[in-house]
Design a protein around this motif. Structure first.
Motif, PDB file in Angstrom:
ATOM      1  N   GLU A  90     -23.338  -3.103  89.234  1.00  0.00           N
ATOM      2  CA  GLU A  90     -23.120  -4.375  89.919  1.00  0.00           C
ATOM      3  C   GLU A  90     -23.960  -4.460  91.197  1.00  0.00           C
ATOM      4  OE1 GLU A  90     -19.471  -6.847  92.054  1.00  0.00           O
ATOM      5  OE2 GLU A  90     -19.019  -5.259  90.603  1.00  0.00           O
ATOM      6  N   ARG A  91     -24.010  -3.367  91.935  1.00  0.00           N
ATOM      7  CA  ARG A  91     -24.745  -3.369  93.205  1.00  0.00           C
ATOM      8  C   ARG A  91     -26.236  -3.526  92.969  1.00  0.00           C
ATOM      9  NH1 ARG A  91     -27.244   0.302  96.669  1.00  0.00           N
ATOM     10  NH2 ARG A  91     -27.021  -0.204  98.889  1.00  0.00           N
ATOM     11  N   CYS A  99     -27.802  -4.950  90.422  1.00  0.00           N
ATOM     12  CA  CYS A  99     -28.089  -6.327  90.002  1.00  0.00           C
ATOM     13  C   CYS A  99     -27.986  -7.285  91.176  1.00  0.00           C
ATOM     14  CB  CYS A  99     -27.133  -6.750  88.889  1.00  0.00           C
ATOM     15  SG  CYS A  99     -27.396  -5.904  87.317  1.00  0.00           S
ATOM     16  N   SER A 100     -26.945  -7.102  91.989  1.00  0.00           N
ATOM     17  CA  SER A 100     -26.734  -7.986  93.127  1.00  0.00           C
ATOM     18  C   SER A 100     -27.863  -7.865  94.141  1.00  0.00           C
ATOM     19  CB  SER A 100     -25.385  -7.655  93.784  1.00  0.00           C
ATOM     20  OG  SER A 100     -25.206  -8.425  94.956  1.00  0.00           O
ATOM     21  N   LEU A 101     -28.266  -6.636  94.445  1.00  0.00           N
ATOM     22  CA  LEU A 101     -29.340  -6.421  95.420  1.00  0.00           C
ATOM     23  C   LEU A 101     -30.661  -7.002  94.928  1.00  0.00           C
ATOM     24  CD1 LEU A 101     -28.637  -2.789  96.691  1.00  0.00           C
ATOM     25  CD2 LEU A 101     -28.423  -4.910  98.001  1.00  0.00           C
ATOM     26  N   ASP A 138     -31.116  -9.406  92.724  1.00  0.00           N
ATOM     27  CA  ASP A 138     -31.034 -10.868  92.702  1.00  0.00           C
ATOM     28  C   ASP A 138     -31.163 -11.441  94.109  1.00  0.00           C
ATOM     29  OD1 ASP A 138     -30.708 -10.798  89.983  1.00  0.00           O
ATOM     30  OD2 ASP A 138     -28.537 -11.133  90.030  1.00  0.00           O
ATOM     31  N   HIS A 139     -30.472 -10.826  95.065  1.00  0.00           N
ATOM     32  CA  HIS A 139     -30.508 -11.316  96.442  1.00  0.00           C
ATOM     33  C   HIS A 139     -31.897 -11.177  97.043  1.00  0.00           C
ATOM     34  CE1 HIS A 139     -29.151 -12.225 100.496  1.00  0.00           C
ATOM     35  NE2 HIS A 139     -29.753 -11.124 100.912  1.00  0.00           N
TER      36      HIS A 139
END
Length: 199
Positions: A117-118, A120-122, A124-125
């Protein structure tokens, strides 16, 4: 003070997790390190899984607080270099990160879920931030998604290297210079240009 005791537990848990990994960490060991009873820890963190996730969030919080005085985003190469320098001053933070990453690679939960999750989130951000600043392609010629992945791979790799490198002090500057190339920004060549390279 309640918040103080909660932070005391998290700091103790950081040290235990860095030394033992998730499987080797117990509520009892954290309680002993924090100078509390088992029930004292469970009052704030009702399970070991909850404690791990809170430790990882605590690590992120410490980073945000450290960068609070910087105008984050104006000098991304410097921001990332400063983050590396901060973890070098607090090796238990980097050790926990490495332990969680290793356990995620072998599929151990909850580490695997958190890391997926981290990551993918990083990505994307960071991709969105790069697109907002540069458009789909950076001055370096890289696409925004490629640059985002390359930056995160650089930082992850540096985490592993400096933990075992006797000349670890050089890595903040390595991050700064490499990111400057990836982003197409002016490369910083002297240590005096960033507080992240001091010490």
């Amino acid at each position: 003070m309640v918040s103080g005791q909660r932070e005391q537990i998290l700091e103790a848990a950081l040290e235990v997790l860095a030394a033992r990994g998730f499987k080797g960490t117990s509520i009892d060991a954290v309680a002993e390190r924090a100078g509390l009873t088992r029930q004292g820890v469970l009052h704030y963190f009702p399970s070991k899984k909850r404690l791990l996730l809170e430790i990882l969030n605590f690590r992120e919080q410490l980073h945000r607080e450290h960068l609070a005085d910087r105008r984050v985003g104006e000098d991304w190469a410097g921001d990332f270099a400063e983050a590396v320098a901060f973890e070098q001053d607090h090796p238990s933070l980097a050790a926990v990160h490495s332990v969680v990453l290793a356990e995620a690679v072998t599929g151990q939960e909850p580490a695997a879920g958190y890391v997926r999750e981290r990551c993918c989130s990083l990505q994307d951000h960071l991709t969105a931030s790069l697109v907002e600043r540069y458009g789909q392609r950076l001055p370096s010629g890289l696409s925004a998604p490629t640059a985002a992945a390359a930056v995160l791979a650089l930082v992850e790799g540096v985490h592993q290297l400096w933990l075992v490198d006797p000349e670890a002090h050089r890595y903040p500057q390595i991050v700064r210079e490499t990111m400057s190339v990836l982003l197409g920004a002016e490369t910083a060549t002297t240590e005096s240009q960033s507080p992240a390279t001091k010490g």
